[in-house]
Design an enzyme around this catalytic site. Sequence first.
Site, mmCIF file in Angstrom:
data_model
loop_
_atom_site.group_PDB
_atom_site.id
_atom_site.type_symbol
_atom_site.label_atom_id
_atom_site.label_comp_id
_atom_site.label_asym_id
_atom_site.label_seq_id
_atom_site.Cartn_x
_atom_site.Cartn_y
_atom_site.Cartn_z
ATOM 1 N N HIS A 148 3.129 -75.162 88.269
ATOM 2 C CA HIS A 148 3.346 -73.402 87.922
ATOM 3 C C HIS A 148 2.839 -73.024 88.667
ATOM 4 C CE1 HIS A 148 2.545 -74.534 83.937
ATOM 5 N NE2 HIS A 148 1.780 -75.826 83.701
ATOM 6 N N SER A 178 15.454 -59.465 112.325
ATOM 7 C CA SER A 178 16.047 -57.921 111.893
ATOM 8 C C SER A 178 16.492 -57.691 113.205
ATOM 9 C CB SER A 178 14.811 -57.622 110.854
ATOM 10 O OG SER A 178 14.837 -56.247 110.811
ATOM 11 N N LYS A 196 9.779 -60.034 112.619
ATOM 12 C CA LYS A 196 10.987 -60.543 111.942
ATOM 13 C C LYS A 196 11.531 -62.498 112.544
ATOM 14 C CE LYS A 196 11.358 -59.941 108.497
ATOM 15 N NZ LYS A 196 10.616 -59.963 106.933
ATOM 16 N N GLU A 252 17.576 -69.416 102.087
ATOM 17 C CA GLU A 252 18.060 -68.169 101.065
ATOM 18 C C GLU A 252 19.977 -68.332 100.668
ATOM 19 O OE1 GLU A 252 15.582 -64.561 101.837
ATOM 20 O OE2 GLU A 252 16.506 -64.832 103.482
#
Length: 457
Positions: A157, A278, A284, A291
């Site tokens: 979980h 970025s 970043k 992804e």
Amino acid sequence: MSQKTWGGRFSGATDQRVEQFTESISVDRRLYRQDIVASQAHARMLAEVGLVTPAEADAICTTLDAIAADIDAGRMEYSVSLEDIHTHIERALIAKLGDVGRKLHTGRSRNDQVVTDVRLWVRDAIDELDDRLKELQRAFVSFAGREDGIILPGYTHLQRAQPVLAAHYLLAYVEKFQRDRERLADCRKRVNVLSLGAAALAGSSLPIDRESVRRKLGFDDIARNSLDVSSDRDFLLEFVFCLSLVAVHLSGWAEEWVIWSTTEFNFLELPDAFCTGSSIMPHKKNPDVLELVRGKSGRVIGTLNQLLILVKALPLAYNRDLQEDKAALFDAFDTVVGCLAVAAPMVEQTKFRREVIAARLEDGFLDATTLMESLIESGVPMRSAHEAVGSLVKECESRRCRLADLPAEVFEKAAPGAGAKVRERLGVANAVAAFQSYGSTAPAEVERQLSEWKKRV
Ligand code: ARG
């Protein structure tokens, strides 16, 4: 004379919009090697049974080699009026050989031809995937070897559950990809069946020898029912299902590493070469590769859906709907191969942040379950041991401390007579050391499995 292989019974030309709409050459040109190899086997067989002469078969095979070389060199001119790769190759053959070329299509139909080509293509695709999955397994195994001894929090979980060795964690993915390889190997058995010879749907009245073609093309079996052949895309759906499951495994892994590379977790140091920045936020470092691996799984699953819907209401035998199968097949395969090609080196180059993981390892009661198990070993019934440790955790929550910080009297109250021996299990390192079951995170067990995997991949 119509350029169409089926032009004989037509008097007018095909509407150009129809040619554009019905073409598949833009997609199936990718099958040219398979189409040529299958045609060569077919031509040799035709000579064996006397439907062409050996010299004619020689001419056909040599010319087909020349056509393959032309296609390799980009010299084939494609046209939607020739529909598909099968027609392009046959027309090129006829252009070079005249009447001899006009004999190649004896005893076969594009319906059995196209499935044969696709089966040959999928067979190669499975072999390539096996290599790539093995490479990914190797990357996980080498990571496991590198990160010997690190203990990670294991989650259920996404809440801290029990400690696991880093190698145990990494080998969990090796197992998933092993099942993918086994599934593909099993799928290959149903792929590697000869369709050719079923002709349009009913077989042929000519004395064709399917066994000879089977042998030449390295198929293990011959499809028994000609009517089944041209409608059967089970092997292709099964293959795309296998691809979908690979994509799902990759997606779960990517999701986990996206989370683990956040400042909040900070467990992983992803390689710069596999991250992006970025355009506005200078600090970043984004896990775009992970992804996209996660995102592309949706695309692969989509093709599986598309294929299931494509075949769900088709009557026997061939229906033109089936032409749509190849775009979905190629896209699913290319997408998964693309993911695997970046996943393996990324795993190879990623590191754990040992200090960050170690600094918080004693948080989250990772040792609670092994503490309970030690109470069970000292004779406490499981449910009572569960309650006792639950009450100790509650006590820790109110004192804002760990189990190991509780004074002896508190233990004595919760589990009378438990004694010092039970408290020796406390702390994550002791908890890990206590494991012993087969397949567990017990250090000796993980070591044994790791060395087995090193040998296997
Ligand atoms: N281009 C077709 C396909 O991919 C080949 C088979 C065509 N057969 C036919 N009877 N029109 O399915």
